[in-house]
Write a protein that holds these residues in place. Structure first.
Motif: not given
Length: 202
Positions: A114-115, A118-122, A144-145, A199-200
């Motif tokens: 997880a980047n 990009r995780v902030k978009n989730l 990302l958890l 997010a990967m």
């Protein structure tokens, strides 16, 4: 380091720990996930890990009433080590990208790949059903958890075999079409499901 390897460095030991990171499993569950291990070697590793205080064996209450193995607090402390070893190993030129992948190893890979940018978009909770094992993935403090399924209501669900997610770890762009083309079933908010796999990578 030498003492640590004496405790968990034998073949299959850390793979047993990996499979237990998301919750307890029966001996038959572990035997089914670890392709290539003999029952005698698996029994030996479980005994050794229990002796080292890494895991414990207990009986589930009725109606299950079956014996399971679960990690101790000390065992859970191995998670960042296992993730780091996986990230290091996957960069090897000899790494077999088609090697079997279990639900637990894919759940860990999602965390490792997880980047944060990009995780902030989730923004939602995604439930992953991977070969019958269920996990929840969600952002927290920029990371990302991925955990064992909780009581939270997911915004989206992804149903697939673990190997179907592998291309997204290696750069395949996540879109509604690419999820469908890779045989990944989604339920609920499709955008949230796509955002998880988007997010990967770097």
């Amino acid at each position: 380091m030498a003492h640590a390897l004496d405790l968990v460095g034998e073949r299959w030991a850390l793979l047993v720990v990996r499979e237990l990171l998301f919750g307890p499993k029966r001996f038959t569950d572990l035997d089914g996930r670890l392709a290539g291990v003999s029952t005698s070697v698996l029994s030996q590793r479980l005994q050794e890990l229990a002796g080292a205080g890494v895991l414990a064996r207990r009986k589930l209450p009725p109606p299950a009433a079956s014996w399971v193995y679960e990690l101790t607090e000390r065992g859970h402390e191995l998670e960042p080590i296992i993730v780091a070893l996986g990230q290091w190993g996957i960069q090897s030129p000899q790494f077999n990208i088609e090697a079997p992948v279990t639900p637990a190893s894919m759940a860990l890979a999602l965390k490792g790949f997880a980047n944060p940018a990009r995780v902030k978009n989730l923004t939602g909770l995604v439930e992953l059903e991977l070969d019958g094992e269920v996990f929840h993935a969600f952002p927290q403090d920029g990371r990302l958890l991925v955990t064992a399924a909780s009581s939270g209501r997911p915004d989206a669900r992804i149903i697939a075999s673990p190997d179907r997610l592998r291309p997204f770890l290696h750069g395949l762009a996540a879109t509604s079409n690419s999820l469908r083309d890779n045989g990944i079933q989604t339920e609920g908010d499709r955008k949230t499901a796509v955002a998880l796999l988007a997010a990967m990578g770097s």
